[in-house]
Design an enzyme around this catalytic site. Structure first.
Site, mmCIF file in Angstrom:
data_model
loop_
_atom_site.group_PDB
_atom_site.id
_atom_site.type_symbol
_atom_site.label_atom_id
_atom_site.label_comp_id
_atom_site.label_asym_id
_atom_site.label_seq_id
_atom_site.Cartn_x
_atom_site.Cartn_y
_atom_site.Cartn_z
ATOM 1 N N GLN A 31 -10.918 7.728 -29.979
ATOM 2 C CA GLN A 31 -11.664 6.478 -30.051
ATOM 3 C C GLN A 31 -10.836 5.284 -29.570
ATOM 4 O O GLN A 31 -11.253 4.557 -28.667
ATOM 5 C CB GLN A 31 -12.127 6.252 -31.496
ATOM 6 N N VAL A 32 -9.669 5.065 -30.173
ATOM 7 C CA VAL A 32 -8.858 3.901 -29.811
ATOM 8 C C VAL A 32 -8.261 4.068 -28.419
ATOM 9 O O VAL A 32 -8.274 3.142 -27.603
ATOM 10 C CB VAL A 32 -7.760 3.660 -30.860
ATOM 11 N N ALA A 79 -3.274 10.789 -32.970
ATOM 12 C CA ALA A 79 -2.883 11.187 -34.322
ATOM 13 C C ALA A 79 -3.647 12.425 -34.750
ATOM 14 O O ALA A 79 -4.706 12.746 -34.204
ATOM 15 C CB ALA A 79 -3.143 10.052 -35.318
ATOM 16 N N THR A 120 -2.327 3.472 -40.472
ATOM 17 C CA THR A 120 -3.577 3.524 -41.204
ATOM 18 C C THR A 120 -3.469 2.917 -42.602
ATOM 19 O O THR A 120 -2.368 2.833 -43.176
ATOM 20 C CB THR A 120 -4.026 4.997 -41.326
ATOM 21 N N TYR A 144 -2.204 13.523 -45.189
ATOM 22 C CA TYR A 144 -2.461 12.689 -44.012
ATOM 23 C C TYR A 144 -1.765 11.338 -44.147
ATOM 24 O O TYR A 144 -1.039 10.901 -43.251
ATOM 25 C CB TYR A 144 -3.961 12.503 -43.832
ATOM 26 N N LYS A 148 1.441 9.856 -41.921
ATOM 27 C CA LYS A 148 1.379 8.616 -41.149
ATOM 28 C C LYS A 148 2.474 7.642 -41.593
ATOM 29 O O LYS A 148 3.059 6.928 -40.768
ATOM 30 C CB LYS A 148 0.003 7.970 -41.303
#
Length: 324
Positions: A31-32, A79, A120, A144, A148
């Protein structure tokens, strides 16, 4: 003729004009990364990285891949984002979210190349009712989130010019995300039951992309002093849409937007439920609000309200649906 390549973004080659900025962009199918690809071309040559030329699940090969590209700027939105599955695939989550950023950051530091890395809201435990500031204590609730956070630590520890951008609740008109899931379910079910006691700021990938471009470029559209901009926020900044919503608010806005575009929907009711009524394998942060004072004050960047991003992405979604 293109100028001979230089080893640093800010340098010029002897006897030539300043060369075009070469930007390595990971996650171009996400998406990004997908939202960043086109606008970054206004700043330089974008070299897309995917599994064919840079597999982030194999961090030991990243340095040689970067040697082949020799970028002047690295942008890493890629990611491992499967929050629930990460509990069973911890090794893979850490490989992609921590070891790969470490390899990118160490190469960038050796070659004095700036790096943008995305993180995030999941690095926080989601407690309280105030937006999280960049310097607040972290406390991830999941593998997760922990992976990160480890990536953030690795990027900072490499010692190079870097900017870690934390964002939250990312969505787009394409791919697997909350907007596309709700749109699908709204066509299939008469009732949607959506969590109301988890809050954040739904943030379109396009809003993120616009923010990144604003960070990198000056008013005339030229590349800004990248290391200086990164240093002005201490290498860490929060970037989300403005405003606050629950997942219930987000879902209702999606359904209303689809109806506004005269989409055929089966859904008749969107019902608010508590997170305890919708158990998941991993506990999610209840408060995902991110304070963006540093973004506004240090970088002078304002982001639009989350509803604006929803409206724009629903329009794209409906246009794409009509083409199918």
């Amino acid at each position: 003729m293109r100028a001979r390549r230089c080893s640093r973004t800010s340098s010029t080659c002897q006897g030539t004009e300043k060369h075009e900025l070469r930007i390595l962009l990971t996650g171009v199918s996400g998406q990004v990364g997908g939202a960043l690809r086109a606008p970054l071309t206004a700043l330089g040559e974008v070299v897309p990285a995917d599994r064919t030329n840079m597999d982030l699940s194999k961090p030991e090969l990243i340095s040689s891949a970067l040697d082949a590209v020799r970028p002047d700027l690295i942008v890493n939105p890629a990611a491992y984002t499967a929050v629930d599955r990460a509990e069973q695939e911890a090794e893979m989550a850490y490989r992609v979210n921590a070891e790969a950023p470490r390899a990118l950051a160490e190469w960038a530091a050796r070659h004095k190349i700036p790096l943008i890395h995305f993180s995030t809201d999941y690095v926080f435990d989601g407690s309280g009712d105030q937006p999280w500031r960049e310097d607040d204590p972290t406390g991830p609730l999941s593998i997760y989130g922990a992976s990160k956070l480890a990536g953030e630590v690795a990027v900072k520890g490499a010692g190079g010019d870097h900017l870690i951008i934390r964002t939250a609740w990312v969505f787009a008109a394409q791919g697997r995300n909350f907007l596309t899931t709700i749109a699908r379910l709204a066509r299939e079910r008469s009732e949607l039951r959506v969590v109301v006691d988890e809050i954040g700021a739904p943030t379109s990938a396009e809003i993120i992309a616009r923010g990144v471009i604003a960070m990198l470029s000056s008013e005339n559209g030229k590349v800004h002093d990248i290391p200086g901009r990164f240093g002005s926020v201490g290498g860490l900044v929060h970037l989300c849409a403005s405003g606050t919503a629950s997942w219930f608010d987000f879902a209702r806005a999606i359904v209303d937007g689809l109806r506004g575009h005269e989409e055929k929907l089966a859904v008749r009711q969107v019902t608010a439920i508590k997170s305890s009524d919708y158990p998941t394998r991993v506990k999610r942060p209840k408060n995902s609000r991110l304070d963006m004072s540093r973004l506004r004050l240090a970088l002078r960047i304002e982001t639009p309200d989350w509803q604006e991003g929803v409206e724009q992405e629903i329009h794209k979604f409906c246009m794409l649906a009509k083409r199918e």
